[in-house]
Design a protein around this motif. Structure first.
Motif, mmCIF file in Angstrom:
data_model
loop_
_atom_site.group_PDB
_atom_site.id
_atom_site.type_symbol
_atom_site.label_atom_id
_atom_site.label_comp_id
_atom_site.label_asym_id
_atom_site.label_seq_id
_atom_site.Cartn_x
_atom_site.Cartn_y
_atom_site.Cartn_z
ATOM 1 N N PRO A 31 0.800 -1.229 0.000
ATOM 2 C CA PRO A 31 0.000 0.000 0.000
ATOM 3 C C PRO A 31 0.836 1.284 0.000
ATOM 4 N N SER A 32 2.096 1.201 0.445
ATOM 5 C CA SER A 32 2.896 2.432 0.464
ATOM 6 C C SER A 32 3.310 2.802 -0.964
ATOM 7 N N ASP A 33 3.688 4.051 -1.129
ATOM 8 C CA ASP A 33 3.898 4.579 -2.468
ATOM 9 C C ASP A 33 5.262 5.275 -2.536
ATOM 10 N N ASP A 36 5.293 9.078 -3.059
ATOM 11 C CA ASP A 36 5.071 9.902 -1.866
ATOM 12 C C ASP A 36 6.390 10.260 -1.200
ATOM 13 N N LEU A 37 7.251 9.269 -1.106
ATOM 14 C CA LEU A 37 8.541 9.489 -0.438
ATOM 15 C C LEU A 37 9.434 10.409 -1.253
ATOM 16 N N ARG A 275 11.922 -0.410 2.578
ATOM 17 C CA ARG A 275 11.308 0.738 3.258
ATOM 18 C C ARG A 275 10.865 1.802 2.266
ATOM 19 N N GLU B 383 0.797 1.854 6.585
ATOM 20 C CA GLU B 383 2.147 1.524 6.132
ATOM 21 C C GLU B 383 3.076 2.706 6.410
ATOM 22 N N PRO B 384 4.321 2.435 6.830
ATOM 23 C CA PRO B 384 5.269 3.541 6.994
ATOM 24 C C PRO B 384 5.371 4.354 5.703
ATOM 25 N N GLY B 385 5.442 5.637 5.846
ATOM 26 C CA GLY B 385 5.577 6.498 4.674
ATOM 27 C C GLY B 385 4.254 6.949 4.090
ATOM 28 N N THR B 386 3.158 6.485 4.667
ATOM 29 C CA THR B 386 1.860 6.854 4.091
ATOM 30 C C THR B 386 1.058 7.798 4.999
ATOM 31 N N ARG B 389 0.209 11.185 3.488
ATOM 32 C CA ARG B 389 -0.764 11.094 2.394
ATOM 33 C C ARG B 389 -2.178 10.877 2.924
#
Lengths: 314, 507
Positions: A31-33, A36-37, A275, B383-386, B389
């Motif tokens: 789910p992380s993108d 975004d980072l 990560r 989730e880390p990093g979200t 958002r």
């Protein structure tokens, strides 16, 4: 033997293909993108879309995979999503580090494991046997990262015998290389040495009761010759199978131990890539690790064949 | 003659004070200083930097301005500035060259600013329309809207100057070329492990180069970084409030330096009109929540005693800080219960709060505090990093984030207050008072004039209680005693890096 090697190497191709499909699919399902980072917390939707397009993330997963595969078969594993670092370069830079760690760990595991297993087998139910069994149980029970932290606290921070962090390349200074890998390798290899010790003890006890050992002794061969040439050679056949598995375990364990010692190997690279969801980097690392495991298994089969003529391919 | 001598001495003293590079017998740079950074290097292109990692850039790149010891911008590659409405005119230092020999002038500075604007990643450049050269050493920045923080933005990555050759290099992220006191030694560096910097032979202020070698180690693991500090493998490093920094604080031979600025942890009531959670529209409920948090206990238990109670978005070193707001929402369970009792939701309610792993323990503590007044906060893992958002969406009626206290207060409005603010996903219209203060704060440039406006804004935010500030953690540096005793070690204001100009090795 050559046929075996060729067969195994050919089998690597479909295996790597399947692994690459699975890795690509599973990573894309996270789910992380990564966008975004890259764009940060204050980016507008427009910026987000620009970066997404630049990375090709707006294309269907199948298209992205096929494009990646097309480059990969030409030896180009792509570049990181986050910078211009090539995946191949990054992996190849870290591979010797992880291999150093794994090789020294395996050496420690073999030397300690075989010695302890033999000592225990030669005097079953003695205090040596009990001590070796207890040590093996302890060695298998302790987590390698915890053991690593203890080693750092004692031998690096307090006694200052070894560096607490980092890795020195063998080519830069063999002495510093050894100092940099010794603690992490002990942390990593202890568990495997315990597993090998158990296996060696068990195999040796069985072999030492065989008729041919009695016959060898009756022929007047020296105890050392009987032990090394006849008993150990035969006892090592099942041990090699365990060793193959243990080297795979060591490769995986190195990923964790690298964190404790801040060693810049494949593990550190892998954790960072996961990560950040740096898909090209994850793909490259997984493929190299799979190839390494296959090579280790192939080497095991070769050694197995050398030790046991019955196991050699016709 | 006497007067002449006096004048000459005075001129020298003034020039030295202004840092104009008066010729002195300079010692050869010697020794190595090793700094450990807790985040991995992503890119050495400052204009593509969206977060941390500035310690990797500072040796190579200099910005047009830098923050002085009190946080107020002072010229670095610039020599002065003038703000006239939407025009910002900046004069540049003459005689400066990039480490590859290219000259630094207005044309180059313009190319840098315009590139940063086009890339649109740096928040501080979002008010810039474009830049143009007035003459060889003067540039003019045209703003889209009044921006009193523009000079402050040019103290950071937005004001870092890249050589034209570096801009044209597709591999800029690993080939930085700037005007800074050091150059990046790619051969000696090891990717993912250590970045090595050596003196810049073309540096314009050579007396300020004190090191033969500067290293930045990438050590993201807190324990590994601590061990490296204990064994002398590094001289200094940066830390967050965690067990390892608490260990540094009590270990003989080490010192935990509390820098200026820091991270303010806060809860944001996004749904303040009660679209999803009607109770959030009730001011009594929000004030009850603010009073229910035992910040002292939170700071001790969750942030290892390294955080301070916070009731406003500014740190104590910031020019906008208002001491009058201290204790405005002091922990008072009785008061919190009174507020709940008189609210329209005396029986309590429940809501969802997004969480990432590093905030889990914080949220569990907050959930315990809110539970005491009948509010059930369901912690929903992300989730880390979200987190950022999802916090910009209407998926959650509230969220939790950190705010860097050294950020100019104008960004409060851009992030939380305006109807289209990034973290106002329910598009709630701000109160007239807040809107007026946000607009008023954009007009003057002088911090002394702006400070009272932003103090009023912080006071108003406290009254409306949709931003509930919890704790403020300063920027933390772990250093050896030798580094602590090194008088050339100067920590940059509001930044997790050491000023390299004049830095010398510990030995």
């Amino acid at each position: 033997m050559i046929r075996l090697i060729v067969q195994r190497l050919l089998a690597l191709v479909p295996l790597l293909f399947i692994v690459s499909v699975l890795t690509f699919s599973f990573t894309s399902l996270l789910p992380s993108d990564p966008v975004d980072l890259i764009v940060g917390d204050t980016a507008t939707q427009e910026q987000y879309e620009i970066v997404r397009e630049r990375l090709g993330m707006n294309q269907p997963i199948v298209v992205r995979y096929v494009q990646w595969l097309g480059r990969a078969v030409q030896g180009d594993l792509g570049t990181s999503f986050f910078n211009s670092v090539s995946v191949t370069g990054a992996v190849m830079q870290r591979l010797p580090v992880t291999l150093s760690l794994t090789a020294v760990s395996a050496l420690i595991a073999i030397v300690v494991g075989v010695a302890a297993g033999m000592a225990a087998a030669l005097r079953p139910r003695s205090w040596i046997d009990r001590f070796a069994t207890l040590g093996a149980t302890f060695g298998q029970a302790i987590p390698n990262f915890w053991f690593g932290l203890i080693l750092v606290a004692v031998f690096a921070v307090n006694l200052r015998w070894f560096p607490a962090t980092g890795f020195t390349a063998l080519s830069a200074s063999p002495w510093d290389w050894l100092r940099s890998v010794i603690l992490p390798s002990i942390a990593l290899g202890t568990s495997s040495s315990a597993a090998i010790a158990r296996q060696v003890r068990s195999a040796m006890v069985g072999v030492l009761q065989q008729d041919y050992i009695r016959a060898a002794r009756a022929q007047g061969l020296s105890a050392r010759r009987v032990l090394i040439k006849h008993a150990l050679t035969n006892a090592m056949v099942p041990v090699v199978a365990v060793l193959s598995f243990q080297i795979t375990v060591l490769l995986g364990g190195a990923l964790v131990v690298e964190q404790v010692f801040a060693i810049n190997g494949l593990g550190t690279l892998a954790i960072g890539a996961v990560r950040q969801q740096d898909i090209p980097m994850i793909q490259g690392i997984v493929l190299v690790m799979v190839a390494l495991v296959v090579v280790v298994q192939l080497a095991t089969d070769i050694v197995y064949g050398l030790l046991n003529p019955k196991a050699r391919p016709s | 003659m006497k007067h002449g001598m006096k004048d000459a001495l005075l001129a020298v003293a003034v020039a030295a004070g202004l840092g104009l590079g008066v010729a002195t017998a300079s010692a050869e740079p010697t020794g190595t200083f090793r700094y450990a950074e807790q985040v991995k290097l992503i890119t050495m292109d400052p204009q593509q930097q969206s977060g941390s990692g500035v310690p990797y850039l500072r040796p190579v790149y200099e910005s047009l301005f830098e923050r002085g010891p009190d946080g107020v911008p002072v010229p670095l590659l610039a020599t002065g500035y003038e703000v006239d409405g939407l025009d910002v005119t900046i004069t540049l230092r003459e005689g400066v060259a990039f480490s590859n020999g290219e000259a630094f002038n207005a044309e180059v500075a313009v190319a840098n600013i315009n590139r940063g604007v086009a890339l649109a990643i740096i928040e501080g450049l979002k008010t810039v329309e474009s830049a143009e050269a007035v003459d060889e050493f003067t540039l003019r920045i045209k703003l889209k809207e009044p921006d009193p923080a523009i000079i402050d933005s040019l103290c950071h990555t937005g004001g870092m100057m890249l050589a034209p050759a570096a801009i044209a290099d597709p591999a800029l992220d690993r080939n930085p070329i700037g005007t800074g006191p050091y150059v990046y030694d790619r051969e000696a560096s090891r990717e993912g492990e250590v970045r090595v910097y050596t003196p810049n032979p073309t540096y314009w202020d050579k007396d300020k180069i004190g090191l033969a070698r500067y290293e930045v180690w990438e050590l993201p693991d807190d324990t590994a970084r601590l061990n490296a500090l204990k064994t002398g493998q590094i001289d200094a490093g940066n830390w967050l409030a965690n067990p390892q920094s608490a260990i540094i604080d009590r270990t003989p031979g080490l010192k935990l330096v509390r820098g200026s600025g820091g991270l303010n942890y806060h809860v944001i009531i996004s749904d303040r009109e009660g679209t999803v959670v009607p109770a959030f529209a009730d001011l009594d409920v929000r004030q009850a929540m603010a009073h229910a948090i035992d910040r002292e206990a939170f700071g001790k238990a969750i942030q290892f005693g390294l955080a301070e109670k916070s009731f406003q978005p500014y740190g104590k070193d910031d020019w906008a800080y208002d001491p009058a707001l201290e204790g405005v929402y002091e922990y008072d369970l009785d008061k919190a219960r009174e507020y709940m009792a008189k609210s329209t939701f005396p029986e309590g309610f429940s809501f969802d709060m997004p969480s990432i792993p590093i905030y889990q323990s914080r949220l569990e503590a907050l959930a315990g505090f809110f539970n005491e007044i009948g509010i059930r906060m369901n912690i929903v893992p992300q989730e880390p990093g979200t987190l950022a958002r999802v916090s910009r969406t209407t998926s959650y009626p509230a969220t939790n984030l950190v705010w860097q206290t050294n950020t100019d207060p104008k960004f409060l409005a851009l992030r939380y207050i305006y109807e289209n603010a990034a973290y106002n996903p329910f598009k709630t219209a701000p109160s007239d008072e807040l809107l007026a203060l946000a607009e008023e704060g954009l007009q003057p440039v002088d911090p002394a004039v702006r400070a009272p406006i932003y103090r009023k804004m912080a006071s108003r935010l406290a009254e409306e209680a949709f931003l509930i500030f919890v704790t403020n953690t300063p920027i933390l540096f772990g250093v050896s005693d030798r580094t602590a005793d090194n008088e050339t070690v100067v920590y940059r204001f509001g930044e997790d890096s050491i000023n390299l100009r004049g830095l010398k090795a510990n030995d």
